[in-house]
Design an enzyme around this catalytic site. Sequence first.
Site, PDB file in Angstrom:
ATOM      1  N   GLN A 155      39.928   3.087  -0.926  1.00  8.25           N
ATOM      2  CA  GLN A 155      39.603   4.442  -0.453  1.00  8.25           C
ATOM      3  C   GLN A 155      39.989   4.543   1.023  1.00  8.25           C
ATOM      4  O   GLN A 155      39.296   4.010   1.894  1.00  8.25           O
ATOM      5  CB  GLN A 155      38.105   4.724  -0.657  1.00  8.25           C
ATOM      6  CG  GLN A 155      37.730   4.849  -2.135  1.00  8.25           C
ATOM      7  CD  GLN A 155      36.239   4.747  -2.400  1.00  8.25           C
ATOM      8  OE1 GLN A 155      35.596   3.761  -2.033  1.00  8.25           O
ATOM      9  NE2 GLN A 155      35.669   5.757  -3.051  1.00  8.25           N
ATOM     10  N   ASP A 202      31.947  15.403  -0.488  1.00 14.41           N
ATOM     11  CA  ASP A 202      31.446  14.029  -0.552  1.00 14.41           C
ATOM     12  C   ASP A 202      31.518  13.313   0.794  1.00 14.41           C
ATOM     13  O   ASP A 202      32.502  13.418   1.517  1.00 14.41           O
ATOM     14  CB  ASP A 202      32.312  13.270  -1.572  1.00 14.41           C
ATOM     15  CG  ASP A 202      31.904  11.827  -1.729  1.00 14.41           C
ATOM     16  OD1 ASP A 202      30.789  11.593  -2.217  1.00 14.41           O
ATOM     17  OD2 ASP A 202      32.696  10.941  -1.349  1.00 14.41           O
ATOM     18  N   GLU A 239      27.153  16.414   1.060  1.00 18.21           N
ATOM     19  CA  GLU A 239      26.487  15.142   0.792  1.00 18.21           C
ATOM     20  C   GLU A 239      26.470  14.307   2.067  1.00 18.21           C
ATOM     21  O   GLU A 239      27.477  13.752   2.470  1.00 18.21           O
ATOM     22  CB  GLU A 239      27.206  14.358  -0.316  1.00 18.21           C
ATOM     23  CG  GLU A 239      26.397  13.182  -0.801  1.00 18.21           C
ATOM     24  CD  GLU A 239      27.037  11.813  -0.591  1.00 18.21           C
ATOM     25  OE1 GLU A 239      26.392  10.814  -0.924  1.00 18.21           O
ATOM     26  OE2 GLU A 239      28.172  11.732  -0.083  1.00 18.21           O
ATOM     27  N   HIS A 271      23.313   9.440  -8.861  1.00 20.78           N
ATOM     28  CA  HIS A 271      24.141   8.330  -9.329  1.00 20.78           C
ATOM     29  C   HIS A 271      24.208   7.196  -8.313  1.00 20.78           C
ATOM     30  O   HIS A 271      24.703   6.122  -8.616  1.00 20.78           O
ATOM     31  CB  HIS A 271      25.558   8.855  -9.596  1.00 20.78           C
ATOM     32  CG  HIS A 271      26.228   9.257  -8.321  1.00 20.78           C
ATOM     33  ND1 HIS A 271      25.810  10.359  -7.590  1.00 20.78           N
ATOM     34  CD2 HIS A 271      27.233   8.685  -7.618  1.00 20.78           C
ATOM     35  CE1 HIS A 271      26.554  10.445  -6.490  1.00 20.78           C
ATOM     36  NE2 HIS A 271      27.424   9.454  -6.487  1.00 20.78           N
TER      37      HIS A 271
HETATM   38  C1  GLC Z   1      25.638   5.418   1.913  1.00 23.55           C
HETATM   39  C2  GLC Z   1      26.466   6.548   2.360  1.00 23.55           C
HETATM   40  C3  GLC Z   1      26.602   7.535   1.252  1.00 23.55           C
HETATM   41  C4  GLC Z   1      27.079   6.830  -0.007  1.00 23.55           C
HETATM   42  C5  GLC Z   1      26.231   5.697  -0.364  1.00 23.55           C
HETATM   43  C6  GLC Z   1      26.818   4.964  -1.523  1.00 23.55           C
HETATM   44  O1  GLC Z   1      24.339   5.846   1.691  1.00 23.55           O
HETATM   45  O2  GLC Z   1      25.905   7.179   3.470  1.00 23.55           O
HETATM   46  O3  GLC Z   1      27.498   8.502   1.613  1.00 23.55           O
HETATM   47  O4  GLC Z   1      27.030   7.677  -1.073  1.00 23.55           O
HETATM   48  O5  GLC Z   1      26.127   4.858   0.728  1.00 23.55           O
HETATM   49  O6  GLC Z   1      25.981   3.951  -1.932  1.00 23.55           O
HETATM   50  C1  GLC Z   2      29.541   9.336  -1.970  1.00 23.48           C
HETATM   51  C2  GLC Z   2      29.249   9.095  -3.427  1.00 23.48           C
HETATM   52  C3  GLC Z   2      29.275   7.648  -3.703  1.00 23.48           C
HETATM   53  C4  GLC Z   2      30.593   7.078  -3.283  1.00 23.48           C
HETATM   54  C5  GLC Z   2      30.898   7.411  -1.838  1.00 23.48           C
HETATM   55  C6  GLC Z   2      32.328   7.152  -1.508  1.00 23.48           C
HETATM   56  O1  GLC Z   2      28.519   8.984  -1.158  1.00 23.48           O
HETATM   57  O2  GLC Z   2      28.031   9.678  -3.773  1.00 23.48           O
HETATM   58  O3  GLC Z   2      29.033   7.390  -5.065  1.00 23.48           O
HETATM   59  O4  GLC Z   2      30.569   5.690  -3.445  1.00 23.48           O
HETATM   60  O5  GLC Z   2      30.708   8.755  -1.547  1.00 23.48           O
HETATM   61  O6  GLC Z   2      33.143   8.161  -2.041  1.00 23.48           O
END
Ligand code: GLC
Ligand code: GLC
Length: 628
Positions: A236, A268, A310, A380
Amino acid sequence: MAKAAASADDEIFALRLERSAPDLWPMLEALYGRHPAFDAFRANLLKALQKAWAARPADLKRLDLKRDLEPDWFQRPDMAGYVFYIDRFAGNLRGVLDKLDYLTDLGITYVHFMPCLKPRPGDSDGGYSVMDYRQINPAYGTMADFEAVSAALRARGMSLCIDLVLNHTAKEHAWAKKAAKGDARYQDYYLMFDSAEMPERYSETLVEVFPEHAPGNFTHYPEFGKWVWTTFNEHQWDLNWANPQVFLEIVEIMLHLANRGVDVLRLDAVAFMWKRLGTRCQSEPEVHMLLQALRACSRIAAPAVIHLEEAIVSPAEMLPYLGRGQHDGKEGNLAYHNSLMVQFWSALATRDTRLMRHVLATHFPETLRNATYATYIRCHDDIGWAVTDEDAQAVGMSGPAHRGFLSDFFEGSFPGSFAQGALFQVNEETGDKRISGSFAALAGLERAQAAGDVAGVEMAVQRMLMGHALIASFGGIPLIYMGDELALPNDYGYLQVAAHAHDSRWVHRPQMDWQAVARRDDDNTPAAQVFWGTRHILARRRTVAALHAGNGTRVVFPDAQGVFAFQRLAPTGVVLCMFNFTEHWQHIPEDWVRAQGVSLMHDALSDHPVETHQGAVALPPYARVWLT
Ligand code: GLC
Ligand code: GLC
């Protein structure tokens, strides 16, 4: 005739542009004004907005008008969300069509498809590693299928939310592939460095999101001689939002998806979008400028669409995602209420709501403008114990000790714990431990069933229904995570799946249990109890106008530490919501209840008069009441 229609359309666009221009251009000027290509960028952005508007289907334009006229459409008490993976819920997109009756019956008016755009092959972080934003994941169907589902939802008055991952793309995205080949234009779409020097300097203040399976924040690719910013997984690649071209590309994608019938865009991991040396590179001021500008673009070219942001951050850091200061009323329409979620679990473990009251009363205002929360108990992702040291100290607790306790409690290792969870991303350096687990398992069902503890099973069911009643009344759109309406247990099958075994979040991403659905009428299992209880909560919620998210939420302090309470401040009168976080009866003096504005002594949730005992409202274990 056609000409008249075209010019009316142009006029609508011009008016919307005029309305939102002050929210858009000053942000872009501040972010990109010094960029050499700024003028061209401005002109191209305007063209992109015009083009998207011109391409917007007529039924969506009608929806735009409807929502212009009813700007509170997403705050109404009949809005209730359901979040699922398309394959785990219904096989594929066509399968979803067959399940809409189930959702309607449950009382759902908003569905969130977990990532559904074309992901990279293999491990894609649950779909959050996107290689093509204009295609649907082929395992789920085609864009035509997607549009058919979105039309079917619209016909039922249901809204559709999908994820738009804008902090990063998969390294297999066409932009990333060109960048890896050495194309400088596309290298500037990402954050790439020629040596380890800058990555090392940034790393001094960065946190690690996945310290176990993806440590560090950068990846070195000797094949093309660059260090690439990779906050999450190696695959990513973080986008370079300081490049206006990235903004333009994402706006085009965003409006393309909006025109396919998406109502809610879940943006996201937004906290990470802007980088600044010497900081954690989270929630920097520019993030809010970017998000305001993105929102303005939607308001101009697809105003039916709203943004869910988010940002899973500490309480004080979260609120600005709903617009504070100069961004008031102009940023996210929705943001996850992570603190409410964390405090639910914290109070459940301690049977003490003092920290919960303190956090929710101190950091959050009673009302928000043009915005509300996405309230949830599980999602999730893992649960991170976002409790600050200051907040813990304010109620006489130690931050590190309490966070450690919560991890141990919900992992199930703390003596007397009712929960059964799984650790996620233990950070040896900071001592941070996060938790995975289904609502039911964390609420005590799995352990109680394994021990044949009938009373424990009953308590677990009551904890779940209390949680559902809490998110349904706090203010916002309650989001029910698939299976939580049926008390689905942990799914340990992920350990056998190569692409998932390293990531315990899959323990709470089960397959839908349609057999449990089929059996819900004829037995009294926990699944059936939770199902009917949840359905009842949503049905009652729809009838209580005061629960409209535009009405304020004020935390109040009953003289019983185990009880969390808030008033919903409607012009027509107060609703006092109370939740007993203990397995003991609690008694709240009737005088105090009346002093909070309750006059009828009617519980709108059960739709029965409130029972009082010796001048007090008696709350059974894990009771939830909405008193009017
Ligand atoms: C952290 C990040 C969040 C992400 C999560 C994944 O809490 O701040 O964005 O979804 O990790 O486990
Ligand atoms: C967000 C999603 C999480 C993912 C992360 C990276 O926090 O909720 O599941 O791993 O973003 O995209």
